[in-house]
Each structure stands twice: as structure tokens, then as C-alpha cells.
Design a protein around this motif. Structure first.
Motif, PDB file in Angstrom:
ATOM      1  N   ASN A   1       0.831  -1.196   0.000  1.00  0.00           N
ATOM      2  CA  ASN A   1       0.000   0.000   0.000  1.00  0.00           C
ATOM      3  C   ASN A   1       0.870   1.252   0.000  1.00  0.00           C
ATOM      4  OD1 ASN A   1      -2.174  -1.708   0.200  1.00  0.00           O
ATOM      5  ND2 ASN A   1      -2.513  -1.358   2.376  1.00  0.00           N
ATOM      6  N   THR A   2       0.539   2.170  -0.877  1.00  0.00           N
ATOM      7  CA  THR A   2       1.223   3.460  -0.915  1.00  0.00           C
ATOM      8  C   THR A   2       0.301   4.550  -0.389  1.00  0.00           C
ATOM      9  OG1 THR A   2       0.513   3.824  -3.193  1.00  0.00           O
ATOM     10  CG2 THR A   2       2.655   2.758  -2.870  1.00  0.00           C
ATOM     11  N   PHE A   3      -0.688   4.173   0.407  1.00  0.00           N
ATOM     12  CA  PHE A   3      -1.709   5.086   0.900  1.00  0.00           C
ATOM     13  C   PHE A   3      -2.188   4.612   2.263  1.00  0.00           C
ATOM     14  CE2 PHE A   3      -3.566   1.649  -1.460  1.00  0.00           C
ATOM     15  CZ  PHE A   3      -4.619   1.217  -0.670  1.00  0.00           C
ATOM     16  N   GLU A   4      -2.910   5.468   2.944  1.00  0.00           N
ATOM     17  CA  GLU A   4      -3.595   5.111   4.181  1.00  0.00           C
ATOM     18  C   GLU A   4      -5.065   4.887   3.852  1.00  0.00           C
ATOM     19  OE1 GLU A   4      -2.054   4.551   6.981  1.00  0.00           O
ATOM     20  OE2 GLU A   4      -0.100   5.243   6.235  1.00  0.00           O
ATOM     21  N   LEU A   5      -5.674   3.863   4.429  1.00  0.00           N
ATOM     22  CA  LEU A   5      -7.064   3.544   4.113  1.00  0.00           C
ATOM     23  C   LEU A   5      -8.008   4.715   4.353  1.00  0.00           C
ATOM     24  CD1 LEU A   5      -7.580  -0.151   5.280  1.00  0.00           C
ATOM     25  CD2 LEU A   5      -7.862   0.774   2.974  1.00  0.00           C
ATOM     26  N   GLU A   6      -7.725   5.504   5.383  1.00  0.00           N
ATOM     27  CA  GLU A   6      -8.604   6.643   5.671  1.00  0.00           C
ATOM     28  C   GLU A   6      -8.538   7.718   4.591  1.00  0.00           C
ATOM     29  OE1 GLU A   6      -4.993   7.013   8.551  1.00  0.00           O
ATOM     30  OE2 GLU A   6      -6.282   5.429   7.723  1.00  0.00           O
ATOM     31  N   ASP A   7      -7.564   7.621   3.707  1.00  0.00           N
ATOM     32  CA  ASP A   7      -7.451   8.589   2.613  1.00  0.00           C
ATOM     33  C   ASP A   7      -8.202   8.146   1.355  1.00  0.00           C
ATOM     34  OD1 ASP A   7      -5.838  10.252   4.158  1.00  0.00           O
ATOM     35  OD2 ASP A   7      -4.001   9.221   3.535  1.00  0.00           O
ATOM     36  N   ILE A   8      -8.832   6.973   1.395  1.00  0.00           N
ATOM     37  CA  ILE A   8      -9.630   6.505   0.252  1.00  0.00           C
ATOM     38  C   ILE A   8     -11.058   7.023   0.400  1.00  0.00           C
ATOM     39  CG2 ILE A   8     -10.495   4.502  -1.033  1.00  0.00           C
ATOM     40  CD1 ILE A   8      -7.508   4.856  -1.265  1.00  0.00           C
ATOM     41  N   HIS A   9     -11.397   8.018  -0.395  1.00  0.00           N
ATOM     42  CA  HIS A   9     -12.734   8.620  -0.348  1.00  0.00           C
ATOM     43  C   HIS A   9     -13.543   8.328  -1.617  1.00  0.00           C
ATOM     44  CE1 HIS A   9     -11.420  10.723   3.224  1.00  0.00           C
ATOM     45  NE2 HIS A   9     -10.403  11.248   2.548  1.00  0.00           N
ATOM     46  N   TYR A  10     -12.877   8.370  -2.771  1.00  0.00           N
ATOM     47  CA  TYR A  10     -13.566   8.166  -4.041  1.00  0.00           C
ATOM     48  C   TYR A  10     -12.927   7.011  -4.808  1.00  0.00           C
ATOM     49  CZ  TYR A  10     -15.475  12.745  -2.990  1.00  0.00           C
ATOM     50  OH  TYR A  10     -16.089  13.792  -2.365  1.00  0.00           O
ATOM     51  N   ILE A  11     -13.764   6.088  -5.248  1.00  0.00           N
ATOM     52  CA  ILE A  11     -13.295   4.915  -5.996  1.00  0.00           C
ATOM     53  C   ILE A  11     -13.939   4.912  -7.374  1.00  0.00           C
ATOM     54  CG2 ILE A  11     -13.318   2.390  -6.106  1.00  0.00           C
ATOM     55  CD1 ILE A  11     -13.010   2.274  -3.145  1.00  0.00           C
ATOM     56  N   ALA A  12     -13.117   4.686  -8.391  1.00  0.00           N
ATOM     57  CA  ALA A  12     -13.591   4.660  -9.775  1.00  0.00           C
ATOM     58  C   ALA A  12     -13.767   3.232 -10.256  1.00  0.00           C
ATOM     59  CB  ALA A  12     -12.599   5.381 -10.678  1.00  0.00           C
ATOM     60  N   GLY A  13     -14.852   2.987 -10.964  1.00  0.00           N
ATOM     61  CA  GLY A  13     -15.049   1.743 -11.691  1.00  0.00           C
ATOM     62  C   GLY A  13     -14.863   2.007 -13.169  1.00  0.00           C
ATOM     63  N   VAL A  14     -14.104   1.147 -13.852  1.00  0.00           N
ATOM     64  CA  VAL A  14     -13.769   1.366 -15.265  1.00  0.00           C
ATOM     65  C   VAL A  14     -14.158   0.143 -16.089  1.00  0.00           C
ATOM     66  CG1 VAL A  14     -11.938   2.000 -16.888  1.00  0.00           C
ATOM     67  CG2 VAL A  14     -11.762   2.702 -14.475  1.00  0.00           C
ATOM     68  N   ASP A  15     -14.853   0.391 -17.201  1.00  0.00           N
ATOM     69  CA  ASP A  15     -15.224  -0.713 -18.092  1.00  0.00           C
ATOM     70  C   ASP A  15     -15.364  -0.179 -19.508  1.00  0.00           C
ATOM     71  OD1 ASP A  15     -15.836  -3.279 -18.850  1.00  0.00           O
ATOM     72  OD2 ASP A  15     -17.922  -3.217 -18.192  1.00  0.00           O
ATOM     73  N   LEU A  16     -15.274  -1.092 -20.486  1.00  0.00           N
ATOM     74  CA  LEU A  16     -15.467  -0.748 -21.894  1.00  0.00           C
ATOM     75  C   LEU A  16     -16.427  -1.728 -22.541  1.00  0.00           C
ATOM     76  CD1 LEU A  16     -12.306   0.124 -21.233  1.00  0.00           C
ATOM     77  CD2 LEU A  16     -12.268   0.534 -23.707  1.00  0.00           C
TER      78      LEU A  16
ATOM     79  N   CYS B   1     -16.568   3.825 -19.931  1.00  0.00           N
ATOM     80  CA  CYS B   1     -17.308   4.541 -18.892  1.00  0.00           C
ATOM     81  C   CYS B   1     -16.537   4.441 -17.579  1.00  0.00           C
ATOM     82  CB  CYS B   1     -18.707   3.965 -18.699  1.00  0.00           C
ATOM     83  SG  CYS B   1     -19.815   4.267 -20.088  1.00  0.00           S
ATOM     84  N   ILE B   2     -16.436   5.564 -16.900  1.00  0.00           N
ATOM     85  CA  ILE B   2     -15.847   5.609 -15.571  1.00  0.00           C
ATOM     86  C   ILE B   2     -16.903   6.156 -14.620  1.00  0.00           C
ATOM     87  CG2 ILE B   2     -14.009   6.511 -14.106  1.00  0.00           C
ATOM     88  CD1 ILE B   2     -12.247   6.792 -16.546  1.00  0.00           C
ATOM     89  N   VAL B   3     -17.177   5.391 -13.581  1.00  0.00           N
ATOM     90  CA  VAL B   3     -18.164   5.784 -12.579  1.00  0.00           C
ATOM     91  C   VAL B   3     -17.439   5.974 -11.250  1.00  0.00           C
ATOM     92  CG1 VAL B   3     -20.292   5.147 -11.392  1.00  0.00           C
ATOM     93  CG2 VAL B   3     -19.961   4.479 -13.787  1.00  0.00           C
ATOM     94  N   ILE B   4     -17.620   7.138 -10.643  1.00  0.00           N
ATOM     95  CA  ILE B   4     -16.971   7.452  -9.374  1.00  0.00           C
ATOM     96  C   ILE B   4     -17.980   7.288  -8.235  1.00  0.00           C
ATOM     97  CG2 ILE B   4     -15.626   9.137  -8.057  1.00  0.00           C
ATOM     98  CD1 ILE B   4     -14.364   8.338 -10.709  1.00  0.00           C
ATOM     99  N   LEU B   5     -17.575   6.511  -7.220  1.00  0.00           N
ATOM    100  CA  LEU B   5     -18.431   6.296  -6.059  1.00  0.00           C
ATOM    101  C   LEU B   5     -17.793   6.874  -4.810  1.00  0.00           C
ATOM    102  CD1 LEU B   5     -19.429   2.522  -6.464  1.00  0.00           C
ATOM    103  CD2 LEU B   5     -20.572   4.524  -7.392  1.00  0.00           C
TER     104      LEU B   5
ATOM    105  N   LEU C   1     -12.947  13.661 -15.937  1.00  0.00           N
ATOM    106  CA  LEU C   1     -13.388  13.634 -14.549  1.00  0.00           C
ATOM    107  C   LEU C   1     -13.105  14.959 -13.839  1.00  0.00           C
ATOM    108  CD1 LEU C   1     -12.152  10.088 -13.455  1.00  0.00           C
ATOM    109  CD2 LEU C   1     -14.527  10.773 -13.851  1.00  0.00           C
ATOM    110  N   SER C   2     -14.091  15.426 -13.087  1.00  0.00           N
ATOM    111  CA  SER C   2     -13.862  16.572 -12.215  1.00  0.00           C
ATOM    112  C   SER C   2     -13.554  16.109 -10.800  1.00  0.00           C
ATOM    113  CB  SER C   2     -15.089  17.495 -12.213  1.00  0.00           C
ATOM    114  OG  SER C   2     -16.258  16.793 -11.808  1.00  0.00           O
TER     115      SER C   2
ATOM    116  N   GLU D   1     -20.059  10.863  -9.757  1.00  0.00           N
ATOM    117  CA  GLU D   1     -19.780  11.340 -11.111  1.00  0.00           C
ATOM    118  C   GLU D   1     -19.729  10.157 -12.064  1.00  0.00           C
ATOM    119  OE1 GLU D   1     -16.827  14.407 -13.544  1.00  0.00           O
ATOM    120  OE2 GLU D   1     -16.128  13.537 -11.662  1.00  0.00           O
ATOM    121  N   GLU D   2     -20.135  10.419 -13.311  1.00  0.00           N
ATOM    122  CA  GLU D   2     -20.061   9.395 -14.357  1.00  0.00           C
ATOM    123  C   GLU D   2     -19.695  10.071 -15.668  1.00  0.00           C
ATOM    124  OE1 GLU D   2     -23.241   6.651 -16.811  1.00  0.00           O
ATOM    125  OE2 GLU D   2     -23.450   6.711 -14.625  1.00  0.00           O
TER     126      GLU D   2
END
Length: 230
Positions: free
Chosen positions: A29-44, A57-61, A102-103, A70-71
Motif C-alpha cells: 500500500n502506498t496510501f492510508e485507508l482513511e485517505d480513500i474517499h472516491y473509488i472509480a469503476g472502469v469498463d469498456l 465509462c468511468i463511474v466514481i463512487l 473527470l472533475s 460522477e459518471e
């Protein structure tokens, strides 16, 4: 980085590029779990008219709530032929073009495809990480057999998994996200360890689907947009 345009090159050149990137994979891990706020799903999704095309399509949760924030989507021609083991060379140009829209900036990306679970550890999730510069995870619905090694079916209970071991190395896991449903196949992409990958994917599964919601929503979006664009 080499071949950023992903124009067609020989299979030998593709393999050389993968071999170079493989040496840069970080399985921690190059991050701390508490720093994960937005996760992107990617598919074609693909189709053919006069030429082959695809929509990404990229969907942000929001990781905490599971709500879509965002989508975005992007359509384009696919100029790189299908060669088994070199999917990233087909898909990454469109993924990166879509990502630019993505914004909301994701803290982690989940791909509908493999990452480290690949003959050269360079599935789409891993390859993409070097361009996205973020942790990535690969989630595949079907097993990509490597060196004729089968996976061991996990126990029939939610959260059960078995490691996929090839030549003494763990490539990924077969993960049972729901009881009485076939497993999915997860692997790190980059900048993350397998235990954290497993934990995150388990938290992203809902009762109505055994696929984690980022890639599930991205899959739904690609089919919707394909019907519009084609």
C-alpha cells in the motif's frame, strides 16, 4: 513512458514494454485507508460498424456511502488488434481520454479485468496504474488460466477465498463474494497489497450483485451508452 499513444507495434515490442513496467510494480500500500474517499469503476464495451469502436465509462463512487458522485464516458475507434495478454494496448488510450473528463479525482481505480493475475503481471489494471498514478485493482468475472493452472473453488460462504498460486507465487484470488454464487477473480493492480484489495472488494459488494459496485455500475453504463452511440 514508452508507447504512450499505443499505436500498433509488434507483439515482441508489447512484451518488451510489459517487461520493463513489471519491474516497477509495487505490491504494498502506498496510501492510508482513511485517505480513500472516491473509488472509480472502469469498463469498456465494443461494437463494429465499418470499423471497430468502443465506449469507456468511468463511474466514481463515494467509498463510505456507495453513492455515485460522477459518471463520464468516451467513445472512439479501436486501432490496436486483439492479442491475448495485451489488452491494455487496445483499451488504455480510451481509458485515459475518458479519465481526463473527470472533475472528481479518484483515490483508487477498480477495473473490469485482470491486474497481477496475468502471465507477465501486466493486466489492464496494472498497466493503467503507471498512467493514472493511483492504486488499482483488477476484478474479473471469468478465470484467466495461466500455465494451465486451475483455481481452487472457495468454500460456499461469503468472503471465502483461495489463492491462485503459479510457480510458487500468488497471482491473485478466487473470491466468493456471495453464497451460492460463482466466485470472482481479484488481483492487485499496483500500489496496493492483496489483503487490502480483498477487504476493499468485499466492502464494495451489495446484496443484489456479486460484482463490486464500481465495475457493476460501469458495466451498466457501457451497455447503455453503446446502445446510444452505435
Amino acid at each position: 513512458m514508452e508507447n504512450t499513444d499505443f499505436k500498433f507495434v509488434s507483439e515482441e515490442k508489447c512484451r518488451e514494454i510489459q517487461a520493463n513496467l513489471k519491474t516497477k510494480i509495487v505490491k504494498d500500500n502506498t496510501f492510508e485507508l482513511e485517505d480513500i474517499h472516491y473509488i472509480a469503476g472502469v469498463d469498456l464495451a465494443y461494437w463494429k460498424d465499418a470499423v471497430e469502436k468502443a465506449v469507456c465509462c468511468i463511474v466514481i463512487l463515494d467509498y463510505a456511502t456507495g453513492e455515485i458522485v460522477e459518471e463520464v464516458n468516451c467513445v472512439g475507434e479501436i486501432n490496436f488488434p486483439y492479442i491475448s495478454g495485451y489488452l491494455a494496448f487496445r483499451e488504455l488510450p480510451l481509458v485515459m481520454k475518458c479519465n481526463e473528463k473527470l472533475s472528481v479525482k479518484p483515490d483508487l481505480y477498480v477495473f473490469d479485468g485482470n491486474g497481477y493475475l496475468h502471465p507477465r503481471h501486466m493486466g489492464i489494471a496494472t498497466h493503467a496504474s503507471f498512467y493514472l498514478n493511483k492504486p488499482t485493482i483488477g476484478v474479473a468475472k471469468n478465470y484467466y488460466k495461466i500455465e494451465d493452472v486451475d483455481f481452487v473453488m472457495p468454500e460456499n460462504e461469503q468472503g471465502a477465498f483461495t489463492d491462485i498460486v503459479i510457480d510458487g507465487e500468488v497471482y491473485g484470488r478466487a473470491l466468493r463474494t456471495c453464497k451460492d454464487v460463482k466466485p470472482i477473480f481479484i488481483s492487485i493492480g499496483n500500489y496496493i497489497d492483496l489483503e487490502t484489495t480483498t477487504s476493499i472488494i468485499n466492502k464494495l459488494v451489495r446484496k443484489d450483485s456479486h460484482i463490486p459496485i464500481p465495475t457493476r455500475y460501469a458495466d451498466i453504463a457501457t451497455h447503455k451508452m453503446r446502445s446510444i452511440y452505435r
